[in-house]
Motif scaffolding. Structure first.
Motif, PDB file in Angstrom:
ATOM      1  N   UNK A  71      60.425  31.758  56.542  1.00 24.25           N
ATOM      2  CA  UNK A  71      61.721  31.113  56.347  1.00 24.25           C
ATOM      3  C   UNK A  71      62.583  31.330  57.589  1.00 24.25           C
ATOM      4  N   UNK A  72      63.232  30.292  58.085  1.00 19.76           N
ATOM      5  CA  UNK A  72      63.992  30.413  59.335  1.00 19.76           C
ATOM      6  C   UNK A  72      65.173  31.369  59.270  1.00 19.76           C
ATOM      7  N   UNK A  73      65.713  31.601  58.066  1.00 23.89           N
ATOM      8  CA  UNK A  73      66.854  32.510  57.943  1.00 23.89           C
ATOM      9  C   UNK A  73      66.450  33.921  57.560  1.00 23.89           C
ATOM     10  N   UNK A  74      65.152  34.234  57.535  1.00 20.66           N
ATOM     11  CA  UNK A  74      64.693  35.591  57.220  1.00 20.66           C
ATOM     12  C   UNK A  74      65.090  36.548  58.334  1.00 20.66           C
ATOM     13  N   UNK A  75      65.535  37.734  57.950  1.00 18.82           N
ATOM     14  CA  UNK A  75      65.944  38.753  58.905  1.00 18.82           C
ATOM     15  C   UNK A  75      65.295  40.082  58.545  1.00 18.82           C
ATOM     16  N   UNK A  76      65.110  40.928  59.581  1.00 18.32           N
ATOM     17  CA  UNK A  76      64.428  42.211  59.407  1.00 18.32           C
ATOM     18  C   UNK A  76      65.357  43.338  59.857  1.00 18.32           C
ATOM     19  N   UNK A  77      65.423  44.409  59.052  1.00 14.38           N
ATOM     20  CA  UNK A  77      66.078  45.628  59.505  1.00 14.38           C
ATOM     21  C   UNK A  77      64.997  46.609  59.926  1.00 14.38           C
ATOM     22  N   UNK A  78      65.300  47.433  60.916  1.00 16.58           N
ATOM     23  CA  UNK A  78      64.312  48.344  61.488  1.00 16.58           C
ATOM     24  C   UNK A  78      64.630  49.787  61.123  1.00 16.58           C
ATOM     25  N   UNK A  79      63.585  50.571  60.877  1.00 16.25           N
ATOM     26  CA  UNK A  79      63.732  52.001  60.676  1.00 16.25           C
ATOM     27  C   UNK A  79      62.757  52.731  61.580  1.00 16.25           C
ATOM     28  N   UNK A  80      63.204  53.847  62.101  1.00 16.72           N
ATOM     29  CA  UNK A  80      62.349  54.715  62.908  1.00 16.72           C
ATOM     30  C   UNK A  80      62.503  56.140  62.375  1.00 16.72           C
ATOM     31  N   UNK A  81      61.394  56.732  61.911  1.00 21.22           N
ATOM     32  CA  UNK A  81      61.420  58.073  61.332  1.00 21.22           C
ATOM     33  C   UNK A  81      62.490  58.176  60.236  1.00 21.22           C
ATOM     34  N   UNK A 119      71.452  46.562  61.930  1.00 16.55           N
ATOM     35  CA  UNK A 119      70.926  45.576  62.867  1.00 16.55           C
ATOM     36  C   UNK A 119      69.956  44.675  62.108  1.00 16.55           C
ATOM     37  N   UNK A 120      70.212  43.386  62.106  1.00 18.11           N
ATOM     38  CA  UNK A 120      69.339  42.419  61.447  1.00 18.11           C
ATOM     39  C   UNK A 120      68.792  41.475  62.524  1.00 18.11           C
ATOM     40  N   UNK A 121      67.474  41.394  62.595  1.00 17.46           N
ATOM     41  CA  UNK A 121      66.847  40.631  63.669  1.00 17.46           C
ATOM     42  C   UNK A 121      65.910  39.571  63.106  1.00 17.46           C
TER      43      UNK A 121
END
Length: 212
Positions: free
Chosen positions: A30-40, A51-53
């Motif tokens: 989907x073109x409006x899908x966004x991902x948030x990132x986690x590290x540890x 942050x949504x990318x």
């Protein structure tokens, strides 16, 4: 006192979109899908927001391929990706293992100003929606990290249902994240609170009668 909606992890009412979990590829397309990132376990933020990318943002190449569908909000589907395999140049094990990690990590492929930060240190700066997304992603990713192997036969299981299930290819058993309900009681009168030590139950009872 009726301000529960202002509590950090309350009042968000995110649509978990469970009906979309059977086809994660369709959600990611989907073109409006966004991902948030986690590290540890630390979410990526920019300012006072998560942050949504987009799915195809360059930093996604450093994340693990399996993503978790957190739900759908007004802007579209929100997923979570884990970047724990990345090793920052400034990694400090002493601080990372502390109760309150105040260090922040920056990946060069992320937007300028975005950093990974300890959730406990930033949660009061986040909106209720961002706080729910970050807490859910952290909890589910933590569950996957500690439940890689089937509790029935011991074989390695695989992620399923957009991250909300693990399936064992050996015995066919399904595993699900645990849910820990929490209830906290608070005695109030107007905008005043009644506080007492846990063992002073009689005091709490007497104070409660005065407030009634």
């Amino acid at each position: 006192m009726k301000i529960a909606e202002t509590v950090t992890f309350g009042g968000s009412a995110l649509d978990r979109a469970a009906e979309l979990r059977t086809d994660i590829a369709a959600v990611e397309s989907e073109p409006d899908a966004r991902v948030i990132l986690l590290w540890q376990g630390k979410p990526a933020i920019i300012g006072d927001q998560l942050l949504r990318l987009p799915i195809d943002y360059p930093v996604m190449a450093a994340a693990f391929p399996d993503r978790i569908l957190l739900g759908r909000d007004d802007d579209g589907p929100v997923l979570a990706a884990d970047m724990s395999g990345w090793i920052p140049d400034t990694d400090d094990p002493e601080h990372l293992d502390s109760f309150m990690d105040l260090t922040e990590q920056y990946h060069p492929a992320m937007p300028e100003g975005a950093v990974f930060a300890e959730l406990r240190g930033i949660m009061t700066r986040l909106s209720s929606r961002d706080a729910e997304l970050a807490a859910t992603a952290k909890a589910v990713m933590g569950w996957h990290d500690t439940h890689r192997f089937c509790a029935r036969c011991g074989q390695e299981s695989v992620m399923a249902m957009a991250g909300w299930q693990r399936d064992c290819p050996a015995c066919g058993h399904h595993h699900f994240p645990r849910t820990d309900p929490v209830v906290i009681m608070l005695l109030t009168h107007g905008n005043s609170l009644n506080l007492a030590r846990p063992l002073r139950l009689r005091c709490v009872a007497r104070c409660s009668k005065r407030l009634a």
